[in-house]
Motif scaffolding. Structure first.
Motif, PDB file in Angstrom:
ATOM      1  N   TYR A   1      -7.315   3.003  11.902  1.00  0.00           N
ATOM      2  CA  TYR A   1      -7.872   3.630  13.101  1.00  0.00           C
ATOM      3  C   TYR A   1      -7.310   2.919  14.326  1.00  0.00           C
ATOM      4  O   TYR A   1      -7.094   1.715  14.299  1.00  0.00           O
ATOM      5  CB  TYR A   1      -9.394   3.540  13.097  1.00  0.00           C
ATOM      6  CG  TYR A   1     -10.022   4.361  12.008  1.00  0.00           C
ATOM      7  CD1 TYR A   1     -10.274   5.713  12.187  1.00  0.00           C
ATOM      8  CD2 TYR A   1     -10.340   3.788  10.769  1.00  0.00           C
ATOM      9  CE1 TYR A   1     -10.836   6.464  11.165  1.00  0.00           C
ATOM     10  CE2 TYR A   1     -10.900   4.543   9.759  1.00  0.00           C
ATOM     11  CZ  TYR A   1     -11.152   5.876   9.961  1.00  0.00           C
ATOM     12  OH  TYR A   1     -11.692   6.627   8.958  1.00  0.00           O
TER      13      TYR A   1
ATOM     14  N   ARG B   1      -7.585   2.971   5.470  1.00  0.00           N
ATOM     15  CA  ARG B   1      -7.342   3.918   6.547  1.00  0.00           C
ATOM     16  C   ARG B   1      -7.122   3.089   7.795  1.00  0.00           C
ATOM     17  O   ARG B   1      -7.745   2.048   7.964  1.00  0.00           O
ATOM     18  CB  ARG B   1      -8.535   4.832   6.779  1.00  0.00           C
ATOM     19  CG  ARG B   1      -8.689   5.875   5.715  1.00  0.00           C
ATOM     20  CD  ARG B   1      -9.804   6.801   6.085  1.00  0.00           C
ATOM     21  NE  ARG B   1      -9.489   8.067   5.474  1.00  0.00           N
ATOM     22  CZ  ARG B   1     -10.050   9.202   5.783  1.00  0.00           C
ATOM     23  NH1 ARG B   1     -10.972   9.235   6.718  1.00  0.00           N
ATOM     24  NH2 ARG B   1      -9.707  10.302   5.199  1.00  0.00           N
TER      25      ARG B   1
ATOM     26  N   GLY C   1     -13.019   1.178   3.351  1.00  0.00           N
ATOM     27  CA  GLY C   1     -14.058   1.972   2.702  1.00  0.00           C
ATOM     28  C   GLY C   1     -15.382   1.233   2.646  1.00  0.00           C
ATOM     29  O   GLY C   1     -16.427   1.809   2.870  1.00  0.00           O
TER      30      GLY C   1
ATOM     31  N   TYR D   1       3.360   4.939  10.858  1.00  0.00           N
ATOM     32  CA  TYR D   1       1.976   5.112  11.285  1.00  0.00           C
ATOM     33  C   TYR D   1       1.689   4.429  12.617  1.00  0.00           C
ATOM     34  O   TYR D   1       0.566   4.420  13.079  1.00  0.00           O
ATOM     35  CB  TYR D   1       1.019   4.609  10.201  1.00  0.00           C
ATOM     36  CG  TYR D   1       1.114   5.450   8.951  1.00  0.00           C
ATOM     37  CD1 TYR D   1       0.513   6.700   8.893  1.00  0.00           C
ATOM     38  CD2 TYR D   1       1.836   5.017   7.855  1.00  0.00           C
ATOM     39  CE1 TYR D   1       0.620   7.491   7.760  1.00  0.00           C
ATOM     40  CE2 TYR D   1       1.946   5.798   6.711  1.00  0.00           C
ATOM     41  CZ  TYR D   1       1.339   7.028   6.673  1.00  0.00           C
ATOM     42  OH  TYR D   1       1.446   7.801   5.558  1.00  0.00           O
TER      43      TYR D   1
ATOM     44  N   ASP E   1       0.893   5.646   0.597  1.00  0.00           N
ATOM     45  CA  ASP E   1       0.176   6.717   1.275  1.00  0.00           C
ATOM     46  C   ASP E   1      -0.132   7.853   0.297  1.00  0.00           C
ATOM     47  O   ASP E   1       0.127   7.731  -0.903  1.00  0.00           O
ATOM     48  CB  ASP E   1       0.946   7.204   2.507  1.00  0.00           C
ATOM     49  CG  ASP E   1       2.297   7.824   2.181  1.00  0.00           C
ATOM     50  OD1 ASP E   1       2.527   8.220   1.015  1.00  0.00           O
ATOM     51  OD2 ASP E   1       3.131   7.916   3.096  1.00  0.00           O
ATOM     52  N   SER E   2      -0.660   8.945   0.809  1.00  0.00           N
ATOM     53  CA  SER E   2      -1.044  10.071  -0.045  1.00  0.00           C
ATOM     54  C   SER E   2       0.151  10.752  -0.706  1.00  0.00           C
ATOM     55  O   SER E   2      -0.008  11.502  -1.658  1.00  0.00           O
ATOM     56  CB  SER E   2      -1.844  11.095   0.759  1.00  0.00           C
ATOM     57  OG  SER E   2      -1.053  11.584   1.824  1.00  0.00           O
TER      58      SER E   2
ATOM     59  N   TYR F   1       0.837  -1.195   0.000  1.00  0.00           N
ATOM     60  CA  TYR F   1       0.000   0.000   0.000  1.00  0.00           C
ATOM     61  C   TYR F   1       0.873   1.247   0.000  1.00  0.00           C
ATOM     62  O   TYR F   1       1.960   1.253   0.563  1.00  0.00           O
ATOM     63  CB  TYR F   1      -0.909   0.020   1.227  1.00  0.00           C
ATOM     64  CG  TYR F   1      -2.141  -0.829   1.027  1.00  0.00           C
ATOM     65  CD1 TYR F   1      -3.284  -0.298   0.443  1.00  0.00           C
ATOM     66  CD2 TYR F   1      -2.157  -2.152   1.417  1.00  0.00           C
ATOM     67  CE1 TYR F   1      -4.406  -1.068   0.241  1.00  0.00           C
ATOM     68  CE2 TYR F   1      -3.281  -2.936   1.224  1.00  0.00           C
ATOM     69  CZ  TYR F   1      -4.402  -2.378   0.635  1.00  0.00           C
ATOM     70  OH  TYR F   1      -5.512  -3.154   0.438  1.00  0.00           O
TER      71      TYR F   1
ATOM     72  N   HIS G   1      -9.702   0.046   7.777  1.00  0.00           N
ATOM     73  CA  HIS G   1     -10.963   0.358   7.093  1.00  0.00           C
ATOM     74  C   HIS G   1     -10.697   0.420   5.596  1.00  0.00           C
ATOM     75  O   HIS G   1      -9.856   1.192   5.141  1.00  0.00           O
ATOM     76  CB  HIS G   1     -11.514   1.698   7.604  1.00  0.00           C
ATOM     77  CG  HIS G   1     -12.831   2.038   7.034  1.00  0.00           C
ATOM     78  ND1 HIS G   1     -12.992   3.026   6.107  1.00  0.00           N
ATOM     79  CD2 HIS G   1     -14.054   1.506   7.248  1.00  0.00           C
ATOM     80  CE1 HIS G   1     -14.262   3.115   5.769  1.00  0.00           C
ATOM     81  NE2 HIS G   1     -14.922   2.202   6.445  1.00  0.00           N
TER      82      HIS G   1
ATOM     83  N   CYS H   1       3.433   2.463   2.693  1.00  0.00           N
ATOM     84  CA  CYS H   1       2.887   2.666   4.043  1.00  0.00           C
ATOM     85  C   CYS H   1       3.737   1.919   5.057  1.00  0.00           C
ATOM     86  O   CYS H   1       3.684   0.697   5.155  1.00  0.00           O
ATOM     87  CB  CYS H   1       1.448   2.176   4.119  1.00  0.00           C
ATOM     88  SG  CYS H   1       0.278   3.230   3.289  1.00  0.00           S
TER      89      CYS H   1
END
Length: 82
Positions: A77, A75, A29, A18, A7-8, A5, A27, A13
């Motif tokens: 959490y 995402r 989506g 993180y 990141d922006s 993955y 998550h 990632c």
């Protein structure tokens, strides 16, 4: 890096960056899972990492790739005291 993955900022990632830990919520989506184990490229979220999730009626462990949601962005959490 196929299967990892990003990141922006278009960077892989990093679990350390993180501060992702076992038990954090992932998550997708459309789907929620619990991060269980860094099983692929060590230190990065990738398709080989293990999650606990529920599709249908039975909670089970699977790789992110086999979760049916691998194609979606994620995402992370955390629990409030994490």
């Amino acid at each position: 890096k196929k299967g990892v993955y990003i990141d922006s900022m278009n960077k892989p990632c990093s679990i350390k960056k993180y501060n992702i830990k076992q038990g954090n919520i992932i998550h997708f989506g459309e789907h929620v899972a619990v991060f269980y184990k860094d099983s692929g490229k060590k230190g990065y979220i990738d398709k080989h990492d293990i999650i606990l999730h529920n599709i249908g009626i039975t909670p089970h462990f699977s790789t992110i790739e086999n979760s049916q949601y691998f194609h979606l962005p994620i995402r992370v959490y955390k629990w409030k005291d994490d």
